[in-house]
Motif scaffolding. Structure first.
Motif, short mmCIF file in Angstrom:
data_model
loop_
_atom_site.label_atom_id
_atom_site.label_comp_id
_atom_site.label_asym_id
_atom_site.label_seq_id
_atom_site.Cartn_x
_atom_site.Cartn_y
_atom_site.Cartn_z
N VAL A 87 0.86 -1.19 0.00
CA VAL A 87 0.00 0.00 0.00
C VAL A 87 0.89 1.24 0.00
O VAL A 87 1.89 1.31 0.72
CB VAL A 87 -0.92 0.00 1.24
CG1 VAL A 87 -1.71 1.30 1.32
CG2 VAL A 87 -1.87 -1.20 1.19
N LYS A 88 0.53 2.23 -0.82
CA LYS A 88 1.27 3.50 -0.84
C LYS A 88 0.31 4.64 -0.53
O LYS A 88 -0.89 4.57 -0.83
CB LYS A 88 1.93 3.72 -2.20
CG LYS A 88 0.95 3.77 -3.37
CD LYS A 88 1.69 3.96 -4.68
CE LYS A 88 0.72 3.96 -5.86
NZ LYS A 88 1.42 4.12 -7.16
N ASN A 89 0.85 5.68 0.09
CA ASN A 89 0.07 6.85 0.48
C ASN A 89 0.19 7.91 -0.60
O ASN A 89 1.27 8.46 -0.84
CB ASN A 89 0.54 7.40 1.82
CG ASN A 89 0.32 6.41 2.95
OD1 ASN A 89 -0.71 5.75 3.02
ND2 ASN A 89 1.29 6.30 3.84
N TYR A 104 -0.56 -1.65 -5.06
CA TYR A 104 0.02 -2.03 -6.34
C TYR A 104 0.86 -3.30 -6.16
O TYR A 104 1.23 -3.67 -5.04
CB TYR A 104 0.87 -0.91 -6.93
CG TYR A 104 2.13 -0.58 -6.14
CD1 TYR A 104 3.36 -1.12 -6.51
CD2 TYR A 104 2.09 0.27 -5.04
CE1 TYR A 104 4.51 -0.81 -5.80
CE2 TYR A 104 3.23 0.58 -4.32
CZ TYR A 104 4.43 0.03 -4.71
OH TYR A 104 5.58 0.31 -4.00
N LEU A 105 1.16 -3.95 -7.27
CA LEU A 105 2.04 -5.12 -7.27
C LEU A 105 3.48 -4.64 -7.25
O LEU A 105 3.92 -3.92 -8.14
CB LEU A 105 1.79 -5.97 -8.52
CG LEU A 105 2.72 -7.16 -8.73
CD1 LEU A 105 2.48 -8.23 -7.68
CD2 LEU A 105 2.56 -7.73 -10.13
N GLU A 123 2.90 -2.19 -10.86
CA GLU A 123 1.80 -2.60 -11.72
C GLU A 123 0.53 -2.84 -10.90
O GLU A 123 0.56 -2.89 -9.68
CB GLU A 123 2.18 -3.88 -12.49
CG GLU A 123 3.47 -3.78 -13.28
CD GLU A 123 3.37 -2.83 -14.45
OE1 GLU A 123 2.24 -2.61 -14.94
OE2 GLU A 123 4.42 -2.31 -14.89
N TRP A 124 -0.58 -3.02 -11.62
CA TRP A 124 -1.86 -3.38 -11.03
C TRP A 124 -2.25 -2.39 -9.93
O TRP A 124 -2.60 -2.75 -8.82
CB TRP A 124 -1.85 -4.81 -10.50
CG TRP A 124 -1.41 -5.83 -11.51
CD1 TRP A 124 -1.16 -5.62 -12.83
CD2 TRP A 124 -1.16 -7.22 -11.27
NE1 TRP A 124 -0.78 -6.79 -13.45
CE2 TRP A 124 -0.77 -7.79 -12.52
CE3 TRP A 124 -1.23 -8.04 -10.15
CZ2 TRP A 124 -0.45 -9.14 -12.65
CZ3 TRP A 124 -0.91 -9.39 -10.28
CH2 TRP A 124 -0.53 -9.92 -11.52
N ASP A 125 -2.18 -1.13 -10.27
CA ASP A 125 -2.38 -0.04 -9.32
C ASP A 125 -3.87 0.31 -9.23
O ASP A 125 -4.53 0.51 -10.25
CB ASP A 125 -1.57 1.18 -9.80
CG ASP A 125 -1.51 2.29 -8.78
OD1 ASP A 125 -2.58 2.77 -8.37
OD2 ASP A 125 -0.40 2.67 -8.39
N ALA A 126 -4.38 0.40 -7.99
CA ALA A 126 -5.80 0.75 -7.78
C ALA A 126 -5.98 1.33 -6.39
O ALA A 126 -5.13 1.16 -5.50
CB ALA A 126 -6.69 -0.48 -7.96
N PHE A 127 -7.10 2.02 -6.19
CA PHE A 127 -7.39 2.60 -4.88
C PHE A 127 -7.61 1.50 -3.86
O PHE A 127 -8.19 0.45 -4.16
CB PHE A 127 -8.63 3.49 -4.94
CG PHE A 127 -8.40 4.84 -5.54
CD1 PHE A 127 -7.71 5.82 -4.82
CD2 PHE A 127 -8.85 5.14 -6.82
CE1 PHE A 127 -7.47 7.07 -5.37
CE2 PHE A 127 -8.62 6.39 -7.37
CZ PHE A 127 -7.92 7.35 -6.65
N LEU A 128 -7.11 1.73 -2.64
CA LEU A 128 -7.30 0.79 -1.55
C LEU A 128 -8.79 0.65 -1.25
O LEU A 128 -9.50 1.64 -1.10
CB LEU A 128 -6.56 1.28 -0.31
CG LEU A 128 -6.47 0.30 0.87
CD1 LEU A 128 -5.64 -0.92 0.47
CD2 LEU A 128 -5.85 0.99 2.08
#
Length: 452
Positions: free
Chosen positions: A323-325, A334-335, A361-366
């Motif tokens: 998880v990134k902020n 993201y992966l 990759e595969w980046d989406a909102f938490l």
């Protein structure tokens, strides 16, 4: 083995009175012709040599009370000083000791313990009933001070993990035999075993004649389906007279598998994906991961989640999500890392290992999921690619065992069709610009001639 090294082991491992010395013969085994053929098909230049360990524990009367012969190897993921993660393989060395092995009896467990290399040790304790015995807990300690195995390790010193053994109860006076490869995964360590022969609580000092086989060695009514391996062919350059030929069979896309992880009774990770590996060696291979023979394992967390897939004890794939902020109130997942290990199912040797921890990759909102129905390619290293099909993944905040609203990849979006239109318009504009420049240049040239 001292009590301190077995600090997590069950209390039943009380010491028996001193035993006569046990005997041990580390024996190096050579691969069979079928192993070598399999390796050559995969274009592997080398083969990891393994040693078979044989332990014969004696009681006070010099009679055998615990016997074992087996082969094992360890795949370990560790953190480096640069905060990256590396994968290493730990093999048994030729210098193996057996300090601390215990016969056991009706009131205390038997213990099989070995020590090898620079501070590494492994042990398993056995419990019994009136009719059966079985493995209970396995304790493995590896020492990251062994710089030959763990170069640049951030954490120094011994690391101990304890896992529950999956061995079924075996009838007393029977020998447990398992030639097939078996795996135990826990805390970034994969323990690999094969060619196992063991008997605990040996009666009257005589090894039993009757064998109890593991499930993997037992024939079933339906044959085991191996992973689909399709050879990539190249056109023939033969110039002989024409002859009837058949077109090579096209490589089919992999079947889509559904995988999930639970934390307690609650589903914490969901994944739907078809996976295909492209191995670029002397003879390129496409390996389709078979969902029917693939099991899922891993761990869920608040900021990190891992999904580990094991296809028929021959292909191990690990995905790490973080998880990134984005801001104080916005978070995305993201992966970050993919690890792929190809194993020889006959003896557990590592054929190929590839890892890439620099993905975004595969980046989406938490709280949402990520979806991409079109084919995607992940470059693990220069020799290995992973192709994904019909991907739908949610590694965090799964609710009611269902995927949340998905963020689609650009290839799936409705705007994808605009790309060729935009390219066509740009090319058309460029052609018009070149044509206008040509006309202007030609007009200037004519004007010059008139002035003369």
């Amino acid at each position: 083995m001292t009590g301190g090294e077995l600090r997590i082991a069950p209390a039943r491992l009380a010491r028996s009175p001193p035993l006569a010395a046990a005997s041990m013969e580390p024996r190096c085994s050579s691969s069979s012709s079928s192993c070598l053929l399999f390796l050559l098909l995969l274009g592997t230049a080398g083969f990891f040599q393994s040693c078979a360990v044989e332990v014969d524990v004696k009681d006070h009367s010099n009679a055998t009370c615990l016997y074992a012969k087996w082969m094992m190897r360890f795949l370990i993921k560790y953190e480096t000083n640069s905060s990256d993660y590396k994968n290493t393989t730990l093999n048994l060395s030729s210098s193996v000791t057996h300090n601390g092995s215990v016969c056991g009896n009706d009131t205390q467990a038997a213990l099989l313990a070995v020590q090898f290399g620079k501070g590494h040790s492994w042990s398993i304790n056995f419990t019994k009933t009136n009719e059966t015995y079985q493995g209970d807990f396995i304790t493995f300690t590896y020492n990251t001070n062994d710089t030959a195995v763990f170069p640049d390790a951030k954490r120094k010193g011994p690391v101990t993990i304890v896992v529950k053994d999956t061995m079924r109860p075996v009838q007393l006076n029977n020998v447990f035999v398992c030639h097939s490869t078996d795996f135990l995964e826990a805390e970034n360590v994969t323990q690999i075993f094969w060619n196992v022969t063991v008997q605990a609580f040996v009666q009257n000092g005589t090894i039993g004649k009757k064998e109890s086989r593991c499930r993997a060695d037992t024939p079933t009514s339906a044959p085991t389906v191996p992973p689909t391996i399709a050879n990539v062919t190249t056109p023939s350059t033969t110039t002989l007279s024409p002859a009837p030929t058949t077109a090579p069979k096209p490589v089919e896309n992999p079947d889509t598998g559904n995988y999930s992880l639970k934390s307690g009774n609650k589903t914490c990770l969901l994944a739907t994906v078809g996976l295909q590996l492209n191995v670029s060696q002397e003879k390129p291979l496409l390996i389709n991961i078979n969902p029917k023979t693939t099991t899922a394992d891993g761990a869920c967390g608040n900021t990190t989640a891992t999904l580990k897939l094991n296809d028929g004890n021959s292909t191990l794939i690990g995905f790490t999500f973080v998880v990134k902020n984005i801001s104080a109130s916005v978070q995305r997942f993201y992966l970050k890392e993919v690890n792929v290990t190809l194993l020889n199912r006959l003896n557990g040797s590592v054929i190929s290992n590839a890892d890439n921890s620099n993905f975004s990759e595969w980046d989406a909102f938490l709280g949402s999921s990520y979806m991409c129905r079109k084919e995607q390619t992940l470059q693990i290293n220069e020799d290995l690619q992973m192709h994904t099909f019909n991907l739908w993944i949610q590694p965090f905040l799964v609710q009611a065992n269902k995927f949340s609203t998905a963020e689609e990849c650009f290839a799936d979006s409705d705007l994808n069709f605009l790309i060729p239109i935009a390219v066509g318009m740009a090319l058309g504009f460029l052609i018009i610009l070149v044509f206008i420049s040509y006309l202007i240049g030609r007009r200037k040239s004519r004007t010059g001639y008139q002035s003369v």
